[in-house]
Design a protein around this motif. Sequence first.
Motif, PDB file in Angstrom:
ATOM      1  N   SER A 239       0.797  -1.232   0.000  1.00 58.93           N
ATOM      2  CA  SER A 239       0.000   0.000   0.000  1.00 58.93           C
ATOM      3  C   SER A 239       0.829   1.282   0.000  1.00 58.93           C
ATOM      4  O   SER A 239       0.319   2.328  -0.413  1.00 58.93           O
ATOM      5  N   PRO A 240       2.099   1.284   0.454  1.00 58.98           N
ATOM      6  CA  PRO A 240       2.835   2.555   0.502  1.00 58.98           C
ATOM      7  C   PRO A 240       2.993   3.205  -0.874  1.00 58.98           C
ATOM      8  O   PRO A 240       3.327   2.541  -1.855  1.00 58.98           O
ATOM      9  N   VAL A 241       2.731   4.498  -0.914  1.00 69.86           N
ATOM     10  CA  VAL A 241       2.912   5.301  -2.129  1.00 69.86           C
ATOM     11  C   VAL A 241       3.926   6.389  -1.812  1.00 69.86           C
ATOM     12  O   VAL A 241       3.738   7.176  -0.877  1.00 69.86           O
ATOM     13  N   PHE A 242       4.990   6.439  -2.604  1.00 71.49           N
ATOM     14  CA  PHE A 242       6.043   7.435  -2.412  1.00 71.49           C
ATOM     15  C   PHE A 242       5.832   8.573  -3.408  1.00 71.49           C
ATOM     16  O   PHE A 242       5.550   8.339  -4.586  1.00 71.49           O
ATOM     17  N   PHE A 243       5.992   9.817  -2.940  1.00 69.07           N
ATOM     18  CA  PHE A 243       5.744  10.953  -3.822  1.00 69.07           C
ATOM     19  C   PHE A 243       6.445  12.196  -3.284  1.00 69.07           C
ATOM     20  O   PHE A 243       7.031  12.192  -2.193  1.00 69.07           O
ATOM     21  N   HIS A 244       6.361  13.257  -4.076  1.00 67.00           N
ATOM     22  CA  HIS A 244       6.941  14.544  -3.685  1.00 67.00           C
ATOM     23  C   HIS A 244       5.882  15.646  -3.603  1.00 67.00           C
ATOM     24  O   HIS A 244       5.897  16.446  -2.677  1.00 67.00           O
ATOM     25  N   LYS A 245       4.992  15.697  -4.590  1.00 66.84           N
ATOM     26  CA  LYS A 245       4.109  16.847  -4.746  1.00 66.84           C
ATOM     27  C   LYS A 245       2.647  16.523  -4.452  1.00 66.84           C
ATOM     28  O   LYS A 245       2.225  15.372  -4.447  1.00 66.84           O
ATOM     29  N   LYS A 246       1.882  17.581  -4.266  1.00 69.67           N
ATOM     30  CA  LYS A 246       0.478  17.480  -3.867  1.00 69.67           C
ATOM     31  C   LYS A 246      -0.385  16.779  -4.909  1.00 69.67           C
ATOM     32  O   LYS A 246      -1.401  16.155  -4.565  1.00 69.67           O
ATOM     33  N   ILE A 247      -0.019  16.842  -6.177  1.00 71.02           N
ATOM     34  CA  ILE A 247      -0.863  16.271  -7.222  1.00 71.02           C
ATOM     35  C   ILE A 247      -1.068  14.770  -7.020  1.00 71.02           C
ATOM     36  O   ILE A 247      -2.115  14.224  -7.382  1.00 71.02           O
ATOM     37  N   LYS A 269      11.199  19.298  -3.168  1.00 71.61           N
ATOM     38  CA  LYS A 269      12.202  19.148  -2.113  1.00 71.61           C
ATOM     39  C   LYS A 269      11.738  18.242  -0.979  1.00 71.61           C
ATOM     40  O   LYS A 269      12.506  17.975  -0.050  1.00 71.61           O
ATOM     41  N   THR A 270      10.492  17.789  -1.029  1.00 73.30           N
ATOM     42  CA  THR A 270       9.980  16.922   0.031  1.00 73.30           C
ATOM     43  C   THR A 270       9.929  15.474  -0.436  1.00 73.30           C
ATOM     44  O   THR A 270       9.663  15.192  -1.602  1.00 73.30           O
ATOM     45  N   ASP A 271      10.198  14.569   0.483  1.00 79.11           N
ATOM     46  CA  ASP A 271       9.979  13.140   0.271  1.00 79.11           C
ATOM     47  C   ASP A 271       8.813  12.733   1.157  1.00 79.11           C
ATOM     48  O   ASP A 271       8.826  12.996   2.369  1.00 79.11           O
ATOM     49  N   ALA A 272       7.821  12.095   0.564  1.00 77.52           N
ATOM     50  CA  ALA A 272       6.631  11.730   1.329  1.00 77.52           C
ATOM     51  C   ALA A 272       6.211  10.306   1.005  1.00 77.52           C
ATOM     52  O   ALA A 272       6.446   9.804  -0.092  1.00 77.52           O
ATOM     53  N   VAL A 273       5.580   9.667   1.979  1.00 74.81           N
ATOM     54  CA  VAL A 273       5.019   8.335   1.772  1.00 74.81           C
ATOM     55  C   VAL A 273       3.703   8.264   2.528  1.00 74.81           C
ATOM     56  O   VAL A 273       3.568   8.826   3.621  1.00 74.81           O
ATOM     57  N   LEU A 288      -1.458   6.498   7.186  1.00 76.38           N
ATOM     58  CA  LEU A 288      -0.356   7.208   7.826  1.00 76.38           C
ATOM     59  C   LEU A 288       0.489   7.856   6.746  1.00 76.38           C
ATOM     60  O   LEU A 288       0.912   7.189   5.799  1.00 76.38           O
ATOM     61  N   MET A 289       0.725   9.156   6.878  1.00 75.62           N
ATOM     62  CA  MET A 289       1.583   9.868   5.933  1.00 75.62           C
ATOM     63  C   MET A 289       2.781  10.452   6.671  1.00 75.62           C
ATOM     64  O   MET A 289       2.637  11.042   7.743  1.00 75.62           O
ATOM     65  N   LEU A 290       3.951  10.268   6.082  1.00 70.98           N
ATOM     66  CA  LEU A 290       5.175  10.858   6.599  1.00 70.98           C
ATOM     67  C   LEU A 290       5.751  11.775   5.530  1.00 70.98           C
ATOM     68  O   LEU A 290       5.850  11.385   4.363  1.00 70.98           O
ATOM     69  N   VAL A 291       6.132  12.971   5.926  1.00 73.00           N
ATOM     70  CA  VAL A 291       6.723  13.938   4.999  1.00 73.00           C
ATOM     71  C   VAL A 291       8.037  14.429   5.583  1.00 73.00           C
ATOM     72  O   VAL A 291       8.073  14.913   6.720  1.00 73.00           O
ATOM     73  N   ARG A 292       9.104  14.284   4.808  1.00 74.18           N
ATOM     74  CA  ARG A 292      10.410  14.787   5.246  1.00 74.18           C
ATOM     75  C   ARG A 292      10.727  16.058   4.465  1.00 74.18           C
ATOM     76  O   ARG A 292      10.713  16.075   3.231  1.00 74.18           O
TER      77      ARG A 292
END
Length: 366
Positions: A239-247, A269-273, A288-292
């Motif tokens: 299920s994890p989805v890795f992305f950068h932007k809001k789209i 500039k952000t790494d998110a999952v 659960l979302m994590l944003v670095r």
Amino acid sequence: MPTKAIHFNTYVDAQQREIRRPFVREDVCVGCGFCEKVCPVLGTSAIVVEGIQPQTKIERQKNSFITNFFPETIGEWERVASPNIYEGKDRLYEYIDGGAEPYLSYSFIRVSNTEYLKAGANGRLPLQNTDNAEHLREAGKRIFIEVWEFGCSDDAFGVFSKDRTGTDIKVGNGSALFNNYLYLWNDIYFIKIEPRQGDVLAEEVTFIGKSIINLMPYKKASLPNIVSYLPQQNLVQESPVFFHKKIILDNIYVSDNFIEKNVFRLSEKTDAVIAEYRLITNAKSSKLMLVRYSDSETARLAFDDVVKLWRFFGEKESISGTIHIFQNKAQHYTSCLLIKNILGITFLSTNKDNAEMLLKLVEEKL
């Protein structure tokens, strides 16, 4: 959607289930075709957008390394023509105008595609654009292959993670087989293999996928670092989805409220999952979302913006240590925690303690 033209009407059916029906706001629809591209319906999209302007023919580019992944034959399959190559932002818009932005939110370099044919029992190859049932049974099969190249393996995984559905068949660095549709991740490449005509078997697309992977330079790629912070307990695998932007996040349901602004301050500039968690089989999942962020100051601003927005929603707020917890009228909990330059948020949890527990597990990992 780019202009937010797709909206939902919600009603309760006879079994007291909430049903969300999409509709198009014609006053804001620009005909970009993005909804058609990302439609989850298999096969022909449930919505079709037709262009009214003259369409330009895309000339093929040659002598690109990516074309090496499309040999003239793969077993009994024959390549129809030299692969098409679309390199860079402008060319991608020409290829999938209206659906390019999600791919451009990753480090897109180029995409190449072609079709392969396999003769039927009578030795005939399938014809294009035929609906003759007898011919389709006898004349063979047709498949369509895309190979996407990105600037890093993390981003190739990101595109794979947002599109994948199905079973991991252990091909390449990641794979997902759904019926006779195959999605693969291999280092900086994302590969899609889809049936176009005839009764294409899962075994056949698997064979083709393995053959293409074998033509690629092998490199064992690791998952993006931010993914390693996800707690494994009750995690819905794949299920994890890795992305950068809001789209990318715009196409994932995270709140009963509409979130229009980029409140999470997502950027290149952000790494998110974002991943799903389920305590009981067949129960509703929470997310659960994590944003670095690149720095702790931006992370703090994002955290403050999230708290302000959920307060604006009018949800009941409580604080447990450093965790802010919000409860809406549907008894869904949203909790958020800031740890250095990482923002952690749980969505749609039906249990306050579970929402808090997930963030505490993240805090332990950090």
